[in-house]
Design an enzyme around this catalytic site. Structure first.
Site, mmCIF file in Angstrom:
data_model
loop_
_atom_site.group_PDB
_atom_site.id
_atom_site.type_symbol
_atom_site.label_atom_id
_atom_site.label_comp_id
_atom_site.label_asym_id
_atom_site.label_seq_id
_atom_site.Cartn_x
_atom_site.Cartn_y
_atom_site.Cartn_z
ATOM 1 N N LYS A 93 55.974 42.957 37.689
ATOM 2 C CA LYS A 93 54.832 42.163 38.759
ATOM 3 C C LYS A 93 54.719 40.365 38.117
ATOM 4 C CE LYS A 93 51.085 42.001 40.659
ATOM 5 N NZ LYS A 93 49.283 41.748 40.865
ATOM 6 N N LYS A 138 49.124 36.804 36.542
ATOM 7 C CA LYS A 138 48.686 35.892 35.813
ATOM 8 C C LYS A 138 47.674 36.572 34.182
ATOM 9 C CE LYS A 138 45.279 35.666 39.528
ATOM 10 N NZ LYS A 138 44.771 34.853 40.966
ATOM 11 N N LYS A 187 44.643 49.038 36.429
ATOM 12 C CA LYS A 187 42.734 47.975 35.753
ATOM 13 C C LYS A 187 42.635 48.693 35.590
ATOM 14 C CE LYS A 187 42.802 43.844 38.462
ATOM 15 N NZ LYS A 187 42.589 42.740 39.673
HETATM 16 P P1 AMP Z 1 45.511 37.644 42.906
HETATM 17 O O1 AMP Z 1 45.604 36.677 42.430
HETATM 18 O O2 AMP Z 1 45.736 39.001 42.306
HETATM 19 O O3 AMP Z 1 44.499 37.554 43.690
HETATM 20 O O4 AMP Z 1 46.326 37.957 44.616
HETATM 21 C C1 AMP Z 1 46.571 36.621 45.137
HETATM 22 C C2 AMP Z 1 47.711 36.801 46.022
HETATM 23 O O5 AMP Z 1 48.395 37.219 45.742
HETATM 24 C C3 AMP Z 1 47.890 38.041 47.349
HETATM 25 O O6 AMP Z 1 48.483 38.273 48.225
HETATM 26 C C4 AMP Z 1 48.688 39.372 46.345
HETATM 27 O O7 AMP Z 1 50.084 39.616 47.133
HETATM 28 C C5 AMP Z 1 50.168 37.251 45.410
HETATM 29 N N1 AMP Z 1 50.713 37.698 44.977
HETATM 30 C C6 AMP Z 1 50.459 38.099 43.416
HETATM 31 N N2 AMP Z 1 51.404 38.358 42.619
HETATM 32 C C7 AMP Z 1 52.241 37.609 43.318
HETATM 33 C C8 AMP Z 1 53.147 38.043 43.132
HETATM 34 N N3 AMP Z 1 53.873 38.435 41.551
HETATM 35 N N4 AMP Z 1 54.983 38.110 44.037
HETATM 36 C C9 AMP Z 1 53.981 38.384 44.870
HETATM 37 N N5 AMP Z 1 52.908 38.053 45.865
HETATM 38 C C10 AMP Z 1 52.119 38.014 44.708
#
Ligand code: AMP
Ligand code: TRP
Length: 348
Positions: free
Chosen positions: A209, A212, A126
């Protein structure tokens, strides 16, 4: 022994408690749904105490437009509820309403070492090349995350694969705190990284990955996408021209194909093995429409419910406020005991 050490709720024999968080820094993706939310619902339904947090303090480690952040926080709350989180059974709230997170975060800033934080791959990704210009909050992010889980004496944390390193750090911080203050106070958390879709990949590049924050909206499925958009994105997803094999090992060099199989498996509650067995020999011309139909059947009702809930943001704010009060009632005594352990004078 201090009062804190004899108080109930110490590390030894801590009852199971589940905590997880998602940043309100954009819409929810299929990756969030399969890697996190869907499993949050399963844990809620298994009968243990579950706390789910919209981590708005983490979101501002990179600048957020205030109006968009407020909207994203409410929409994320709606997403949780639409996906099956019941605010009566789970404690659903946003982080900034429970000040114990930030307070324990400060204490843990003083426990964690610079070197530990400097090794975090999420920080390196990041911050990019210009580390000197990253916020101090982005660097200290994992300490606040450790505080999120520790302030409830959490034992289990369901997350996607990408959060494993942060939770290992949270374990190190808990151990160092217990060691430095000669207490057995903070439980050492267990990451729970399970299921067919702990790492959902981009629809445009099977080695990245699904995120968003990806510049291309075609790379991800958003929980707010309508049926036509979901079908279009799956139809346009990058694949190869080979038919699906009858075993998973044969997909090891085909990341895009493997990703679509994993998504199908997670959406239909099957193993990836069962999915390849079902579609063996078929090309993407038939697999993609089947996947699109499945994705729409699971996601369209969630999308409808998010839209319905967003029609009454007052109700969402009320739910988050009530959740915060319940969270605070657990966190405050643990924070007070922490302050006592480290030697702060407190009014009694
Ligand atoms: P974040 O959107 O980064 O706050 O992630 C929130 C949750 O979603 C965390 O537990 C991440 O590990 C999971 N997560 C985010 N992107 C992915 C993805 N592409 N595949 C699986 N889990 C995800
Ligand atoms: N860092 C997590 C992510 O980006 C979000 C998060 C913050 C979290 N605090 C947490 C996840 C505590 C689990 C437990 O996905």
């Amino acid at each position: 022994m201090t009062d804190a050490q004899t108080a109930p709720g110490g590390a030894a024999g801590a009852p199971p408690r589940v905590f997880s968080g998602i940043q309100p820094s954009g819409g929810l993706t299929l990756g969030n749904y399969l890697g996190a939310l869907k499993r949050f619902v399963e844990m809620q339904d298994s009968g243990v105490e579950t706390l789910y947090c919209l981590v708005d303090l983490h979101a501002i480690t990179v600048w957020q437009d205030p109006a968009k952040l407020r909207h994203a926080t409410r929409e994320l709350a709606a997403g949780f509820i639409a996906a099956g989180i019941d605010p009566a059974r789970s404690i659903l709230f946003n982080q900034s309403q429970v000040s114990a997170h930030a307070e324990l975060g400060w204490v843990l800033n003083c426990v964690a070492r610079m070197g530990w934080l400097g090794r975090m791959t999420q920080f390196k990704d990041k911050a990019g090349r210009n580390r000197e210009n990253a916020s101090v909050g982005l660097f200290a992010y994992p300490c606040l995350m450790a505080a999120d889980v520790m302030v409830y004496h959490t034992t289990h944390v369901p997350v996607g694969e990408d959060q494993k390193q942060h939770l290992e750090l949270a374990r190190e911080i808990a151990l160092k705190f217990n060691h430095d203050y000669e207490v057995d106070f903070f439980p050492v958390v267990e990451p729970v990284i399970e299921g067919a879709a702990t790492r959902v990949m981009s629809l445009r590049d099977g080695t990245k990955k699904m995120s968003k924050s990806d510049a291309s909206d075609m790379s991800r499925i958003n929980l707010t996408d309508d049926a036509d958009t979901i079908s279009l994105k799956i139809r346009k997803a990058r694949t190869d021209s080979e038919p699906l094999p009858d075993n998973l090992a044969a997909l090891s060099e085909r990341p895009e194909a493997r990703n679509l199989v994993n998504i199908y498996a997670a959406l239909s509650d099957q193993t990836p093995e069962a999915v390849v067995a079902q579609f063996a020999g078929q090309g993407f011309g038939s697999f993609k429409p089947a996947l699109a139909e499945l994705a729409v059947s699971v996601l369209a009702p969630i999308n409808d419910e998010i839209n319905r809930l967003m029609g009454d943001v007052g109700e969402i704010d009320r739910i988050l406020g009530a959740g915060a009060a319940r969270a605070d009632a657990i966190a405050r005594p643990i924070l007070e005991q922490t302050y006592d352990i480290v030697g702060m004078v407190r009014a009694r």
